[in-house]
Write a protein that holds these residues in place. Sequence first.
Motif, PDB file in Angstrom:
ATOM      1  N   GLN A 191      -6.737   3.929   7.589  1.00  0.00           N
ATOM      2  CA  GLN A 191      -6.535   3.917   6.143  1.00  0.00           C
ATOM      3  C   GLN A 191      -7.324   2.765   5.489  1.00  0.00           C
ATOM      4  OE1 GLN A 191      -2.333   3.786   5.352  1.00  0.00           O
ATOM      5  NE2 GLN A 191      -2.515   5.116   3.591  1.00  0.00           N
ATOM      6  N   TYR A 213       4.992   9.129  -7.305  1.00  0.00           N
ATOM      7  CA  TYR A 213       6.229   8.470  -7.751  1.00  0.00           C
ATOM      8  C   TYR A 213       5.997   6.992  -8.061  1.00  0.00           C
ATOM      9  CZ  TYR A 213       7.837  12.672  -5.447  1.00  0.00           C
ATOM     10  OH  TYR A 213       7.996  13.979  -5.057  1.00  0.00           O
ATOM     11  N   ARG A 239       2.343   8.458  -4.022  1.00  0.00           N
ATOM     12  CA  ARG A 239       1.709   7.870  -5.214  1.00  0.00           C
ATOM     13  C   ARG A 239       2.165   8.535  -6.500  1.00  0.00           C
ATOM     14  NH1 ARG A 239      -4.303   7.310  -2.601  1.00  0.00           N
ATOM     15  NH2 ARG A 239      -3.636   5.864  -0.962  1.00  0.00           N
ATOM     16  N   ILE A 280      -6.603   9.589   2.441  1.00  0.00           N
ATOM     17  CA  ILE A 280      -6.099  10.525   3.451  1.00  0.00           C
ATOM     18  C   ILE A 280      -5.689  11.805   2.717  1.00  0.00           C
ATOM     19  CG2 ILE A 280      -4.201  11.001   5.048  1.00  0.00           C
ATOM     20  CD1 ILE A 280      -4.222   8.026   5.774  1.00  0.00           C
ATOM     21  N   HIS A 302       5.781  14.812   7.246  1.00  0.00           N
ATOM     22  CA  HIS A 302       6.397  14.054   6.145  1.00  0.00           C
ATOM     23  C   HIS A 302       5.415  13.701   5.041  1.00  0.00           C
ATOM     24  CE1 HIS A 302       9.860  13.724   8.758  1.00  0.00           C
ATOM     25  NE2 HIS A 302       9.126  13.166   9.688  1.00  0.00           N
ATOM     26  N   TRP A 303       4.162  14.093   5.197  1.00  0.00           N
ATOM     27  CA  TRP A 303       3.169  13.752   4.177  1.00  0.00           C
ATOM     28  C   TRP A 303       3.082  14.918   3.183  1.00  0.00           C
ATOM     29  CZ3 TRP A 303      -0.470   9.414   4.082  1.00  0.00           C
ATOM     30  CH2 TRP A 303      -0.142   8.420   5.015  1.00  0.00           C
ATOM     31  N   LEU A 304       4.056  14.944   2.274  1.00  0.00           N
ATOM     32  CA  LEU A 304       4.118  16.023   1.293  1.00  0.00           C
ATOM     33  C   LEU A 304       2.843  16.041   0.453  1.00  0.00           C
ATOM     34  CD1 LEU A 304       7.811  15.403   0.202  1.00  0.00           C
ATOM     35  CD2 LEU A 304       6.996  17.235   1.681  1.00  0.00           C
ATOM     36  N   HIS A 322      12.825   8.573  -1.518  1.00  0.00           N
ATOM     37  CA  HIS A 322      11.844   8.938  -0.489  1.00  0.00           C
ATOM     38  C   HIS A 322      11.784   7.888   0.624  1.00  0.00           C
ATOM     39  CE1 HIS A 322      10.271  12.370  -2.703  1.00  0.00           C
ATOM     40  NE2 HIS A 322      10.436  11.630  -3.779  1.00  0.00           N
ATOM     41  N   SER A 350       2.423  -2.071   4.369  1.00  0.00           N
ATOM     42  CA  SER A 350       2.011  -0.664   4.355  1.00  0.00           C
ATOM     43  C   SER A 350       3.207   0.237   4.634  1.00  0.00           C
ATOM     44  CB  SER A 350       0.940  -0.398   5.425  1.00  0.00           C
ATOM     45  OG  SER A 350      -0.201  -1.166   5.177  1.00  0.00           O
ATOM     46  N   ILE A 371      -2.939   2.756  10.021  1.00  0.00           N
ATOM     47  CA  ILE A 371      -3.186   1.685   9.045  1.00  0.00           C
ATOM     48  C   ILE A 371      -4.646   1.237   9.124  1.00  0.00           C
ATOM     49  CG2 ILE A 371      -2.674  -0.739   8.532  1.00  0.00           C
ATOM     50  CD1 ILE A 371       0.271  -0.072   9.255  1.00  0.00           C
ATOM     51  N   VAL A 378       4.163   3.783   5.857  1.00  0.00           N
ATOM     52  CA  VAL A 378       3.454   4.817   6.623  1.00  0.00           C
ATOM     53  C   VAL A 378       4.432   5.863   7.152  1.00  0.00           C
ATOM     54  CG1 VAL A 378       1.803   5.246   8.484  1.00  0.00           C
ATOM     55  CG2 VAL A 378       1.844   3.023   7.383  1.00  0.00           C
ATOM     56  N   PRO A 379       4.568   6.997   6.460  1.00  0.00           N
ATOM     57  CA  PRO A 379       5.389   8.075   7.037  1.00  0.00           C
ATOM     58  C   PRO A 379       4.811   8.495   8.385  1.00  0.00           C
ATOM     59  CG  PRO A 379       4.856   8.529   4.733  1.00  0.00           C
ATOM     60  CD  PRO A 379       4.009   7.364   5.156  1.00  0.00           C
ATOM     61  N   HIS A 402       0.845  -1.196   0.000  1.00  0.00           N
ATOM     62  CA  HIS A 402       0.000   0.000   0.000  1.00  0.00           C
ATOM     63  C   HIS A 402       0.882   1.249   0.000  1.00  0.00           C
ATOM     64  CE1 HIS A 402      -3.678  -2.249   0.438  1.00  0.00           C
ATOM     65  NE2 HIS A 402      -3.149  -2.922   1.450  1.00  0.00           N
ATOM     66  N   ILE A 403       0.608   2.141  -0.925  1.00  0.00           N
ATOM     67  CA  ILE A 403       1.413   3.355  -1.096  1.00  0.00           C
ATOM     68  C   ILE A 403       0.682   4.531  -0.452  1.00  0.00           C
ATOM     69  CG2 ILE A 403       2.592   4.812  -2.802  1.00  0.00           C
ATOM     70  CD1 ILE A 403       3.453   1.872  -2.941  1.00  0.00           C
ATOM     71  N   PRO A 404       1.326   5.273   0.428  1.00  0.00           N
ATOM     72  CA  PRO A 404       0.647   6.417   1.058  1.00  0.00           C
ATOM     73  C   PRO A 404       0.438   7.552   0.044  1.00  0.00           C
ATOM     74  CG  PRO A 404       2.955   6.391   1.670  1.00  0.00           C
ATOM     75  CD  PRO A 404       2.725   5.145   0.867  1.00  0.00           C
ATOM     76  N   THR A 405      -0.558   8.375   0.318  1.00  0.00           N
ATOM     77  CA  THR A 405      -0.933   9.459  -0.602  1.00  0.00           C
ATOM     78  C   THR A 405       0.256  10.247  -1.155  1.00  0.00           C
ATOM     79  OG1 THR A 405      -2.792   9.700   0.944  1.00  0.00           O
ATOM     80  CG2 THR A 405      -2.705  11.252  -0.883  1.00  0.00           C
ATOM     81  N   PRO A 406       1.201  10.716  -0.314  1.00  0.00           N
ATOM     82  CA  PRO A 406       2.253  11.587  -0.865  1.00  0.00           C
ATOM     83  C   PRO A 406       3.219  10.883  -1.813  1.00  0.00           C
ATOM     84  CG  PRO A 406       2.651  11.172   1.468  1.00  0.00           C
ATOM     85  CD  PRO A 406       1.314  10.589   1.143  1.00  0.00           C
TER      86      PRO A 406
END
Lengths: 101, 154
Positions: free
Chosen positions: B69, A12, A10, B79, B102-104, A43, A81, B66, A83-84, A4-8
């Motif tokens: 999410q 990349y 994606r 998110i 860190h969530w750019l 990243h 997952s 998690i 998760v930053p 699972h790729i976190p929003t920020p």
Amino acid sequence: MKIHIPTPLRQYAGKKASIDVQADNVGQALSALTATYPDLRRHLYTDEGKLRAFVNVYLNDEDIRYLHKESTPVKENDSLSIVPSIAGGARAYCCCCRMNA
Amino acid sequence: MLRIDQTCYDQLRRHGEETYPHECCGVLLGRVEDEDQRLVTSIARAGNTRTDSPQNRYNIDPRELITIQRQARERGLDIVGFYHSHPDHPARWSSTDLAEAHWLGCSYVITRVEKGQARETNSFLLLGGEEAEKRFQDEPLQAVAQIAETKTPA
């Protein structure tokens, strides 16, 4: 297995929310991911090749740091997952009041 | 522009009042319509794991994130940002907020809670292509009466 790729991140990873890879352990799964999407690498990893401190990697609901880190074995139905971390707070320094500690 | 459902807006401000004098924290769920329009249709409260200094620090347990999410994904939500409160402190980002963000590309919403009462609520967009160049930019925030959870087909 599914990553699972976190929003920020994606942007990349071809704008995908999750990516399927074949791997025997967490390290292989992440290598497969960054081989397909090389822009993700900087990243996730430092210049020394270590996972960045603020990047948490969970195998299902377990932090890999408390398993066998990147050597943790994975199964086909597992999910990984990325998760930053999410943290912060109003400390003594502030952009508008410029208070000292 | 961050457009947030009025009920969600009220809920996140109330959360800050309930946890006062400690910081509250949570997740903003919704969708990104385009680069300039981000919609919040739901929020998820999270626990503050910084029990050593909860009055001026917050941290969300990744395991809780998690779970949030996963539940959001089942509802077709993403998110789009995070919220927290600043008890007796301005609703502006601090150096700690920037260092720990860190969530750019996500929104960070901060509410000042003064003596237990929610005051200003501001949003800041975390910009930058990577960690070394990240920065917060003021983001207009608008509370809207009702926002549909899913996009209406054209």
